[in-house]
Design a protein around this motif. Structure first.
Motif, short mmCIF file in Angstrom:
data_model
loop_
_atom_site.label_atom_id
_atom_site.label_comp_id
_atom_site.label_asym_id
_atom_site.label_seq_id
_atom_site.Cartn_x
_atom_site.Cartn_y
_atom_site.Cartn_z
N GLU A 136 0.92 -1.07 0.16
CA GLU A 136 -0.31 0.00 -0.17
C GLU A 136 0.98 1.39 0.10
O GLU A 136 0.51 2.25 -0.83
N GLY A 137 2.21 1.21 0.74
CA GLY A 137 2.94 2.31 0.95
C GLY A 137 3.50 2.83 -0.35
O GLY A 137 3.59 3.98 -0.80
N TRP A 138 3.94 1.81 -1.28
CA TRP A 138 4.55 2.22 -2.55
C TRP A 138 3.51 2.75 -3.60
O TRP A 138 3.84 3.90 -4.15
N LYS A 139 2.09 2.40 -3.34
CA LYS A 139 1.23 3.06 -4.45
C LYS A 139 1.13 4.59 -3.82
O LYS A 139 1.09 5.36 -4.69
N THR A 140 1.23 5.05 -2.57
CA THR A 140 1.12 6.26 -2.25
C THR A 140 2.43 7.04 -2.46
O THR A 140 2.19 8.24 -3.06
N VAL A 141 3.65 6.39 -2.22
CA VAL A 141 4.85 7.02 -2.75
C VAL A 141 4.93 7.43 -4.24
O VAL A 141 5.22 8.46 -4.51
N VAL A 142 4.22 6.64 -5.13
CA VAL A 142 4.36 6.67 -6.53
C VAL A 142 3.51 7.80 -6.85
O VAL A 142 3.85 8.68 -7.76
N LYS A 143 2.36 8.07 -6.17
CA LYS A 143 1.55 9.34 -6.34
C LYS A 143 2.09 10.39 -6.18
O LYS A 143 2.12 11.75 -6.39
N LYS A 144 3.10 10.31 -4.56
CA LYS A 144 3.77 11.57 -4.41
C LYS A 144 4.64 11.96 -5.14
O LYS A 144 5.19 13.13 -5.49
N LEU A 145 5.69 10.99 -5.91
CA LEU A 145 6.37 11.06 -6.83
C LEU A 145 5.79 11.80 -8.17
O LEU A 145 6.49 12.85 -8.75
#
Length: 159
Positions: A136-145
């Protein structure tokens, strides 16, 4: 015949297409100050094979929260890979020992650049908590990216 049974491992895969050139995405993936704005602030990061660096996250139990990393592969504007190791043998669940690899691959696409993030090597069931939370965290991180790349690109355009 002696065959060693390897534990079951899983990988997190996140793919996204960004409306930007690979060079723009690459800058955000390889600049320590920018990484700190979409992931965590790295300590000692350089996009040079063999560079060892750390991230600091929330400690748990006997684990101090330090993620030990080493740059494994650098192909400018195409691929960045690093080891992502943390945890402590005394922990179960969050903070259990973790020896994984994070790989960012960039490829030109009609609409810009395809980013493929693969975080591999989660041993199940031992790393089940990390696998689930980081998935779940990586999905959020990619949105932030994505947001950071958009912000950086608009900042560099003349008004």
């Amino acid at each position: 015949m002696n065959q060693t049974v390897k534990p079951d491992t899983q990988a997190i895969v996140v793919e996204e297409i960004f409306p930007h050139a690979p060079e723009v995405i690459w800058k955000v993936l390889t600049n320590g100050e920018l990484i700190g704005r979409w992931l965590m602030a790295p300590k000692g990061f350089e996009a040079v094979v063999g560079t060892r660096f750390t991230f600091q996250t929330t400690p748990a139990g006997e684990w101090d929260g330090t993620i030990h990393c080493e740059v494994l592969e650098v192909v400018p504007n195409e691929r960045l890979s690093y080891a992502w190791n943390g945890g402590h043998a005394g922990n179960v669940g969050y903070g259990a020992p973790l020896e994984t690899v994070v790989t960012f691959s960039l490829a030109r696409a009609d609409q810009g650049t395809r980013l493929r993030l693969v975080h591999s090597g989660f041993v199940l069931p031992a790393n089940e908590t990390a696998y689930r939370k980081m998935g779940e965290g990586w999905k959020t991180v990619v949105k932030k990216l994505d947001q950071l790349v958009t912000d950086e690109t608009s900042r560099q355009r003349p008004h």
